[in-house]
Design a protein around this motif. Sequence first.
Motif, PDB file in Angstrom:
ATOM      1  N   ILE A   1      14.158 -25.601   9.712  1.00 26.32           N
ATOM      2  CA  ILE A   1      15.136 -24.651   9.487  1.00 26.32           C
ATOM      3  C   ILE A   1      14.892 -23.253   9.400  1.00 26.32           C
ATOM      4  O   ILE A   1      15.770 -22.325   8.934  1.00 26.32           O
ATOM      5  N   SER A   2      13.587 -22.902   9.733  1.00 25.43           N
ATOM      6  CA  SER A   2      13.252 -21.381   9.611  1.00 25.43           C
ATOM      7  C   SER A   2      13.877 -20.766  10.771  1.00 25.43           C
ATOM      8  O   SER A   2      13.827 -19.460  10.983  1.00 25.43           O
ATOM      9  N   MET A   3      14.486 -21.506  11.850  1.00 28.09           N
ATOM     10  CA  MET A   3      15.037 -20.848  13.013  1.00 28.09           C
ATOM     11  C   MET A   3      16.433 -20.460  12.655  1.00 28.09           C
ATOM     12  O   MET A   3      17.008 -20.849  11.549  1.00 28.09           O
ATOM     13  N   PRO A   4      17.082 -19.664  13.746  1.00 26.67           N
ATOM     14  CA  PRO A   4      18.419 -19.115  13.436  1.00 26.67           C
ATOM     15  C   PRO A   4      19.430 -20.544  13.413  1.00 26.67           C
ATOM     16  O   PRO A   4      19.001 -21.329  13.815  1.00 26.67           O
ATOM     17  N   LEU A   5      20.564 -20.247  12.675  1.00 27.52           N
ATOM     18  CA  LEU A   5      21.433 -21.756  12.455  1.00 27.52           C
ATOM     19  C   LEU A   5      21.619 -22.345  13.961  1.00 27.52           C
ATOM     20  O   LEU A   5      21.464 -23.180  13.883  1.00 27.52           O
TER      21      LEU A   5
END
Length: 184
Positions: A156-160
């Motif tokens: 979940i470290s990426m953009p939504l």
Amino acid sequence: MNDTQSLHHVFILMGVSGSGKSAVASGVAQRTGAAFLDGDFLHPRSNITKMASGHALNDEDRKPWLKALNDAAFAMQRTNEVSLIVCSALKKQYRDMLREGNQCLHFLYLKGDYELIESRLKARKGHFFKPQMLVTQFETLEEPTKAENDVYEIDISMPLDDVIESAIKTINSVTQKTFEGEMV
């Protein structure tokens, strides 16, 4: 269950508070047409009353809720090709209760570190956040092991939007494998 129903899948979006379960499930449902249920809606009145008075739920409190989620997963699998249920499922015993009697049930583990999730919770508008609540979530979390081969990790470290796309790719991969396995 007939052959068509055995190809239907339920994905539990799991993780600690603030990991984006509802946002990701909503995004996946909008883009794919999958059925979507926020598991919090199935808490019995006693749990809602207890939480509203500021008390944490214990394992005994969660049993009727997990049973209701198990039943919902069964019902959703009967009527939808792909269904999504949001549920923290922090402990293995909770995941086992959800699996019971549900073929083609999988977990998307929305994984992020404490600092990332804390920063997201603090940035939420109109959301009450107590840091101790997140500490408790991480203390309770029993991360899935490789033995739980129905759990798929989503970073979940990426953009939504990228997290949503990653979840969709995982869902498509899982459902395609099952379809090909059923066809052989």
